[in-house]
Design a protein around this motif. Structure first.
Motif, PDB file in Angstrom:
ATOM      1  N   ASN A  35      40.834  47.842  43.386  1.00 40.09           N
ATOM      2  CA  ASN A  35      40.959  47.885  44.831  1.00 40.09           C
ATOM      3  C   ASN A  35      40.034  46.845  45.465  1.00 40.09           C
ATOM      4  OD1 ASN A  35      41.929  48.815  47.249  1.00 40.09           O
ATOM      5  ND2 ASN A  35      40.478  50.505  47.385  1.00 40.09           N
ATOM      6  N   ASN A  37      38.639  45.570  49.233  1.00 42.39           N
ATOM      7  CA  ASN A  37      38.567  45.976  50.626  1.00 42.39           C
ATOM      8  C   ASN A  37      38.534  44.790  51.569  1.00 42.39           C
ATOM      9  OD1 ASN A  37      38.526  48.665  49.952  1.00 42.39           O
ATOM     10  ND2 ASN A  37      36.309  48.787  49.932  1.00 42.39           N
ATOM     11  N   SER A  43      42.055  48.528  52.743  1.00 37.56           N
ATOM     12  CA  SER A  43      41.998  47.875  51.440  1.00 37.56           C
ATOM     13  C   SER A  43      43.341  47.276  51.056  1.00 37.56           C
ATOM     14  CB  SER A  43      41.557  48.887  50.378  1.00 37.56           C
ATOM     15  OG  SER A  43      42.597  49.824  50.167  1.00 37.56           O
ATOM     16  N   VAL A  45      45.294  48.462  49.007  1.00 36.33           N
ATOM     17  CA  VAL A  45      46.270  49.552  48.911  1.00 36.33           C
ATOM     18  C   VAL A  45      47.057  49.648  50.221  1.00 36.33           C
ATOM     19  CG1 VAL A  45      46.552  52.056  48.669  1.00 36.33           C
ATOM     20  CG2 VAL A  45      44.915  50.835  47.218  1.00 36.33           C
TER      21      VAL A  45
END
Length: 143
Positions: A35, A37, A43, A45
Motif C-alpha cells: 500500500n 499513501n 492510499s 487502494v
C-alpha cells in the motif's frame, strides 16, 4: 577556514546522499505491491477503487518518475560536490545553488501556488541545509 570548507562539502555530500537514499526507497515503494499513501487517509487502494487500474498505474508511474529524477539529481550533486566543489571551482558552487536551491524553492512554492503544504516541510529542511553548506563554503569560493 579549513573547518568551514570541510563542513561545507560534508554537509552538501550528506544532503545529496540522503536524497539519493530516499529516492531509491521511494522507487522501491512504487515498484512494490504494498500500500502506498497519497495522504494519510487516501492510499493506492482508494485510487484503484475509485479511478480504476489506469489511475493506479499512473500514480505509480509518477512516483517512479519523481524517484528516478531525484536519484539522478542527487548522484550529479554528489559528483559535483566531490570533485569540482572540493577543488574550489566557483561554477560548482553556483551550479549547486541553482540546481539544489531553486528546486527546493519551487517545491516550497506549492504552499502558495497549489495551495498545499504536503511535503513542503521536507523541502524547507533540505533548503536550509543546502544553504548552510553553501554559505560555509562561500568564503573559500569567493574570498
Amino acid at each position: 577556514m579549513r573547518i568551514l570548507c570541510l563542513a561545507s562539502w560534508v554537509i552538501l555530500l550528506v544532503v545529496s546522499a540522503g536524497i539519493a537514499l530516499v529516492s531509491i526507497q521511494s522507487a522501491f515503494v512504487a515498484f512494490g505491491d504494498g500500500n502506498d499513501n497519497l495522504t494519510p487517509a487516501y492510499s493506492t487502494v482508494q485510487i484503484k477503487e475509485q479511478g480504476g487500474e489506469e489511475a493506479f498505474k499512473a500514480f505509480k508511474g509518477r512516483r517512479v518518475t519523481a524517484a528516478t529524477w531525484a536519484l539522478g539529481y542527487a548522484l550529479l550533486a554528489i559528483a559535483v560536490t566531490l570533485v569540482p566543489y572540493r577543488r574550489g571551482e566557483q561554477w560548482a558552487w553556483w551550479a549547486l545553488l541553482i540546481a539544489m536551491g531553486l528546486s527546493q524553492v519551487l517545491s516550497i512554492a506549492r504552499a502558495v501556488l497549489i495551495p498545499t503544504t504536503s511535503g513542503a516541510g521536507t523541502s524547507g529542511v533540505l533548503l536550509a541545509f543546502i544553504l548552510l553548506g553553501l554559505m560555509a563554503g562561500a568564503p573559500r569560493m569567493f574570498g
